[in-house]
Scaffold this motif. Structure first.
Motif, short mmCIF file in Angstrom:
data_model
loop_
_atom_site.label_atom_id
_atom_site.label_comp_id
_atom_site.label_asym_id
_atom_site.label_seq_id
_atom_site.Cartn_x
_atom_site.Cartn_y
_atom_site.Cartn_z
N GLU A 101 0.81 -1.22 0.00
CA GLU A 101 0.00 0.00 0.00
C GLU A 101 0.85 1.28 0.00
OE1 GLU A 101 -3.49 0.71 2.17
OE2 GLU A 101 -4.19 -1.38 2.11
N PRO A 102 1.83 1.41 0.89
CA PRO A 102 2.64 2.64 0.83
C PRO A 102 3.41 2.79 -0.48
CG PRO A 102 3.56 1.08 2.40
CD PRO A 102 2.22 0.57 2.03
N VAL A 103 3.74 1.68 -1.13
CA VAL A 103 4.39 1.76 -2.44
C VAL A 103 3.44 2.44 -3.43
CG1 VAL A 103 5.33 0.43 -4.38
CG2 VAL A 103 5.84 -0.26 -2.02
N VAL A 104 2.15 2.03 -3.39
CA VAL A 104 1.15 2.62 -4.29
C VAL A 104 0.92 4.09 -3.94
CG1 VAL A 104 -1.27 2.52 -5.03
CG2 VAL A 104 0.01 0.39 -4.64
N TYR A 105 0.72 4.38 -2.65
CA TYR A 105 0.46 5.75 -2.23
C TYR A 105 1.62 6.68 -2.59
CZ TYR A 105 -3.83 5.02 0.51
OH TYR A 105 -5.13 4.77 0.89
N LYS A 106 2.84 6.26 -2.27
CA LYS A 106 4.00 7.12 -2.51
C LYS A 106 4.25 7.31 -4.00
CE LYS A 106 6.40 6.24 1.86
NZ LYS A 106 6.49 7.65 2.29
N SER A 107 4.00 6.28 -4.80
CA SER A 107 4.20 6.40 -6.24
C SER A 107 3.25 7.44 -6.84
CB SER A 107 3.98 5.05 -6.92
OG SER A 107 4.91 4.09 -6.45
N ILE A 108 1.98 7.40 -6.41
CA ILE A 108 1.00 8.33 -6.95
C ILE A 108 1.22 9.75 -6.42
CG2 ILE A 108 -1.48 8.85 -7.06
CD1 ILE A 108 -1.99 5.84 -7.10
N LEU A 109 1.73 9.86 -5.19
CA LEU A 109 1.96 11.16 -4.58
C LEU A 109 3.21 11.85 -5.10
CD1 LEU A 109 1.21 10.91 -0.73
CD2 LEU A 109 0.44 12.72 -2.27
N TYR A 110 4.12 11.08 -5.69
CA TYR A 110 5.45 11.61 -6.01
C TYR A 110 5.40 12.86 -6.89
CZ TYR A 110 10.22 11.89 -7.76
OH TYR A 110 11.46 12.34 -8.10
N ILE A 111 4.69 12.78 -8.00
CA ILE A 111 4.67 13.91 -8.93
C ILE A 111 3.91 15.11 -8.36
CG2 ILE A 111 3.85 14.70 -11.18
CD1 ILE A 111 4.62 12.01 -12.32
N PRO A 112 2.70 14.95 -7.75
CA PRO A 112 2.04 16.12 -7.17
C PRO A 112 2.89 16.86 -6.14
CG PRO A 112 0.51 14.30 -7.32
CD PRO A 112 1.85 13.75 -7.69
N LEU A 113 3.60 16.11 -5.29
CA LEU A 113 4.42 16.77 -4.28
C LEU A 113 5.65 17.41 -4.91
CD1 LEU A 113 4.25 14.42 -1.17
CD2 LEU A 113 2.80 16.34 -1.83
N ALA A 114 6.17 16.79 -5.96
CA ALA A 114 7.32 17.38 -6.66
C ALA A 114 6.92 18.68 -7.35
CB ALA A 114 7.88 16.39 -7.67
N ILE A 115 5.69 18.74 -7.84
CA ILE A 115 5.20 19.96 -8.50
C ILE A 115 5.10 21.12 -7.50
CG2 ILE A 115 3.14 20.98 -9.54
CD1 ILE A 115 2.74 18.35 -11.04
N ILE A 116 4.75 20.78 -6.24
CA ILE A 116 4.70 21.83 -5.21
C ILE A 116 6.12 22.25 -4.86
CG2 ILE A 116 4.00 22.40 -2.87
CD1 ILE A 116 1.75 20.38 -3.17
N GLY A 117 6.90 21.32 -4.32
CA GLY A 117 8.31 21.56 -4.05
C GLY A 117 8.57 22.52 -2.90
#
Length: 303
Positions: free
Chosen positions: A170-186
């Motif tokens: 589950e955290p693999v799925v959550y972190k994978s999907i969250l990666y780009i949105p959080l990177a866009i914020i930065g």
């Protein structure tokens, strides 16, 4: 390839050193290890003082299994695979972008460090929670993801520690999907993450606790025990094959997108899923379950 192997080794050694530091250093407020323990103890005391289901044992069914899950999923899992995997995938993603002359900074909309502290934290929190709400819906909608998520729904009695009973995928799925949105914020730092982490852990523990609270008017904003127990209901309402009340910390998304469902006081409802009596009862069996599971049947529904 050598670059990635070196990154994996550094990830293991770096997290091991970090974990040792967390265990021995009590002088910083954002200590994740002892922060988790403190929040867990405080919510457990609330369960003892204000139990919703008064007949439920203090050490409820699977209490110790769920306690093991708490520490495994938040600390040992990071050491075994998650940090190394996250760092490697992030580096690989950046390298792929580099091949076409791009970088994550090319997609960055803004930097939270350039905003007032409270606004940066608010944006980080809202974006993270909305993405996780949608990810949670995916865990219920697709059979192969649902088979991982069944571990969490195998809880038979609600209690704070059940919050962190989930399959390691589950955290693999959550972190994978969250990666780009959080990177866009930065631009957010470790203390920003810690503030949101502790708040989310506290709300998540309360959602699963043996407490009959809904926070009054705030129930339309924050997830709560009276709402979240219906997410775990064994017999889904008519027409809702994939579940209800998907909120992680906020209930707001469920009310906005019409996935809310609280038909009456759910204190004594049966929780789980169809055929959960045959679901493995131990950590190893639950971890291996998705590899041997079958496609789910249409669950029974209430009229």
């Amino acid at each position: 390839m050598e670059k990635y192997l070196d990154l994996i080794l550094k990830s293991y050694s770096g997290y091991w050193n970090y974990l040792k530091y967390e265990l021995i250093d009590l002088n910083h407020w954002d200590n994740f290890f002892y922060g988790l323990i403190l929040i867990s103890v405080l919510v457990w005391i609330l369960e003892i003082a204000f139990p919703w289901r008064k007949e439920q044992a203090l050490f409820r069914k699977d209490f110790w299994l769920d306690t093991f899950y708490m520490f495994f999923n938040f600390f040992l899992l990071n050491l075994i695979i998650l940090i190394a995997l996250s760092n490697t995938v992030a580096e690989l993603f950046n390298d792929v972008l580099g091949l076409v002359g791009l970088s994550l900074s090319s997609f960055q909309l803004f930097n939270v460090n350039e905003l007032p502290k409270w606004l940066g934290l608010f944006i980080l929190f809202i974006v993270s929670d909305f993405v996780q709400w949608n990810t949670h819906r995916l865990l219920h909608r697709f059979d192969w993801l649902w088979n991982f998520h069944k571990v969490h729904h195998s809880i038979k009695e609600m209690g704070f520690a059940g919050h962190l009973r989930y399959h390691w995928m589950e955290p693999v799925v959550y972190k994978s999907i969250l990666y780009i949105p959080l990177a866009i914020i930065g631009g957010f730092d470790a203390q920003d993450v810690a503030i949101i982490y502790f708040f989310n852990i506290a709300i998540g523990h309360l959602n699963h606790a043996n407490l009959g609270w809904d926070y009054g008017i705030l129930k339309y904003i924050f997830n709560n025990p009276k709402m979240h127990i219906w997410h775990h209901v064994k017999e889904l309402p008519k027409g809702e094959r994939f579940g209800v009340n998907f909120g992680i910390t906020l209930s707001l998304w469920d009310y906005l997108f019409k996935t809310d469902y609280i038909p009456h006081n759910g204190r004594d409802i049966a929780i789980g899923f169809e055929d959960d009596d045959s679901f493995p009862q131990d950590f190893i069996g639950q971890s291996m379950y998705p590899a041997f599971s079958k496609k789910r049947k249409t669950p029974p529904s209430k009229s």
